[in-house]
Enzyme design. Sequence first.
Site, PDB file in Angstrom:
ATOM      1  N   LYS A  66       0.816  -1.226   0.000  1.00  0.00           N
ATOM      2  CA  LYS A  66       0.000   0.000   0.000  1.00  0.00           C
ATOM      3  C   LYS A  66       0.847   1.274   0.000  1.00  0.00           C
ATOM      4  CE  LYS A  66      -4.269  -1.829   1.946  1.00  0.00           C
ATOM      5  NZ  LYS A  66      -5.334  -1.666   2.940  1.00  0.00           N
ATOM      6  N   ASP A 102     -10.589   2.771   1.947  1.00  0.00           N
ATOM      7  CA  ASP A 102     -10.851   2.122   3.246  1.00  0.00           C
ATOM      8  C   ASP A 102     -11.680   3.010   4.181  1.00  0.00           C
ATOM      9  OD1 ASP A 102      -9.646  -0.321   2.775  1.00  0.00           O
ATOM     10  OD2 ASP A 102      -7.702   0.294   3.558  1.00  0.00           O
TER      11      ASP A 102
HETATM   12  P1  NAP Z   1      -1.362  -3.712  10.812  1.00  0.00           P
HETATM   13  O1  NAP Z   1      -0.941  -2.588   9.952  1.00  0.00           O
HETATM   14  O2  NAP Z   1      -0.481  -4.887  11.015  1.00  0.00           O
HETATM   15  O3  NAP Z   1      -1.747  -3.069  12.260  1.00  0.00           O
HETATM   16  C1  NAP Z   1      -2.285  -3.839  13.268  1.00  0.00           C
HETATM   17  C2  NAP Z   1      -2.476  -2.998  14.531  1.00  0.00           C
HETATM   18  O4  NAP Z   1      -2.892  -3.887  15.564  1.00  0.00           O
HETATM   19  C3  NAP Z   1      -1.206  -2.361  15.061  1.00  0.00           C
HETATM   20  O5  NAP Z   1      -1.536  -1.305  15.911  1.00  0.00           O
HETATM   21  C4  NAP Z   1      -0.602  -3.512  15.838  1.00  0.00           C
HETATM   22  O6  NAP Z   1       0.303  -3.115  16.832  1.00  0.00           O
HETATM   23  C5  NAP Z   1      -1.813  -4.082  16.495  1.00  0.00           C
HETATM   24  N1  NAP Z   1      -1.643  -5.505  16.720  1.00  0.00           N
HETATM   25  C6  NAP Z   1      -1.035  -6.413  15.917  1.00  0.00           C
HETATM   26  N2  NAP Z   1      -1.097  -7.624  16.466  1.00  0.00           N
HETATM   27  C7  NAP Z   1      -1.767  -7.473  17.631  1.00  0.00           C
HETATM   28  C8  NAP Z   1      -2.151  -8.351  18.647  1.00  0.00           C
HETATM   29  N3  NAP Z   1      -1.861  -9.641  18.591  1.00  0.00           N
HETATM   30  N4  NAP Z   1      -2.818  -7.854  19.693  1.00  0.00           N
HETATM   31  C9  NAP Z   1      -3.109  -6.534  19.774  1.00  0.00           C
HETATM   32  N5  NAP Z   1      -2.763  -5.646  18.840  1.00  0.00           N
HETATM   33  C10 NAP Z   1      -2.106  -6.118  17.790  1.00  0.00           C
HETATM   34  O7  NAP Z   1      -2.737  -4.323  10.304  1.00  0.00           O
HETATM   35  P2  NAP Z   1      -3.957  -3.554   9.629  1.00  0.00           P
HETATM   36  O8  NAP Z   1      -3.848  -3.677   8.158  1.00  0.00           O
HETATM   37  O9  NAP Z   1      -4.093  -2.225  10.246  1.00  0.00           O
HETATM   38  O10 NAP Z   1      -5.170  -4.495  10.052  1.00  0.00           O
HETATM   39  C11 NAP Z   1      -5.618  -4.574  11.394  1.00  0.00           C
HETATM   40  C12 NAP Z   1      -6.804  -5.541  11.476  1.00  0.00           C
HETATM   41  O11 NAP Z   1      -7.875  -5.035  10.720  1.00  0.00           O
HETATM   42  C13 NAP Z   1      -6.529  -6.937  10.906  1.00  0.00           C
HETATM   43  O12 NAP Z   1      -7.204  -7.857  11.703  1.00  0.00           O
HETATM   44  C14 NAP Z   1      -7.137  -6.908   9.529  1.00  0.00           C
HETATM   45  O13 NAP Z   1      -7.574  -8.182   9.106  1.00  0.00           O
HETATM   46  C15 NAP Z   1      -8.315  -5.980   9.755  1.00  0.00           C
HETATM   47  N6  NAP Z   1      -8.679  -5.223   8.555  1.00  0.00           N
HETATM   48  C16 NAP Z   1      -9.984  -5.275   8.146  1.00  0.00           C
HETATM   49  C17 NAP Z   1     -10.370  -4.553   7.027  1.00  0.00           C
HETATM   50  C18 NAP Z   1     -11.786  -4.630   6.562  1.00  0.00           C
HETATM   51  O14 NAP Z   1     -12.058  -4.238   5.419  1.00  0.00           O
HETATM   52  N7  NAP Z   1     -12.700  -5.057   7.387  1.00  0.00           N
HETATM   53  C19 NAP Z   1      -9.442  -3.757   6.344  1.00  0.00           C
HETATM   54  C20 NAP Z   1      -8.127  -3.705   6.800  1.00  0.00           C
HETATM   55  C21 NAP Z   1      -7.765  -4.460   7.924  1.00  0.00           C
HETATM   56  P3  NAP Z   1       1.886  -3.333  16.624  1.00  0.00           P
HETATM   57  O15 NAP Z   1       2.255  -2.430  15.509  1.00  0.00           O
HETATM   58  O16 NAP Z   1       2.446  -3.007  17.921  1.00  0.00           O
HETATM   59  O17 NAP Z   1       2.063  -4.782  16.236  1.00  0.00           O
END
Ligand code: NAP
Length: 283
Positions: A66, A102
Amino acid sequence: MEKLMLGVIGDPIAHTLSPLIQNTIAEKLGIPCSYTAHHVKLDTLPDFVEMARKEFRGFNITIPHKRNILPYLAELDPYAAACGAVNTVRIENGKLYGYNTDGDGLRAAMAVNGIRMEDQDIVLLGAGGAALSIFRKALQVGAKHITVLCRLPEEAAAFSEPGVTVDFFDVETVSDTLKKYIDKADVLINATPLGMEGINSHFTDFSFLDNTRAAVVDIVYKPSTTALVAEARKRGLTAMNGLGMLIYQAVYAFSIFSGETFDFDEMAAHVTKVVSAAIYKEN
Ligand code: NAP
């Protein structure tokens, strides 16, 4: 009608739902379309872009590209620029134009559930890519106050804006951290993978939901009823999962690719039926 050539890139990409969603939209609109998934690693990104310039009308982007796509763009939409991330690229005369759907995707899905960002006190759990796109949209549409909870100090900088509160959490004590902010909040958004199927990280204590009237938005969509959503509903709170965000961001992306406008809510409802039948065993 010329066939719309589209795709999605990512690494990994095997489990993407984008082809199902985009081909469903195209079929419903009667637009001939080929939408394919491409496993693209950082070192093959230049080759993919060159191919796409010639063959594709556009493509979606998922983790980890991205941001990696930014140097290839002729123009970047202001909201995508604020996010520093692009999930949708439209191609015209070999030039790439970057967008991010998004934030609008989540906002539209929230609206279907009677939840808004405008003028609301929002607590945002997480500081990754999804959280940043939600944060930028909430700022853009005039949230009253935003509290961002992150794990790492280096993540805080991206959220440093006037009037925004940033605090830190760890998984073991996240309930206590949430209790500090949720009593005056209108909306809680979980933008972490906490509670997601297949990962070993879950909320262990939901007492933070006991004394709040906040609507609960979990952007996780597998399982369909996450523990967070179930616990919120048990307490009479409005709660929704992240499937609507996934679907609306795709609906908006298709509109950007095709240049077509159509009834986005009607389309999202149709796609939701198709995708739910495919991914939720309980349906
Ligand atoms: P990302 O960039 O990896 O960020 C994840 C966030 O959650 C960061 O703040 C991370 O903290 C934290 N995190 C990671 N592992 C964790 C854990 N085990 N426990 C607590 N916090 C944790 O991921 P993202 O793209 O933002 O996505 C986050 C979530 O949203 C995912 O589950 C993804 O599947 C979902 N999502 C859904 C959609 C949708 O359309 N519904 C779209 C995008 C994402 P650290 O940086 O400290 O690891």
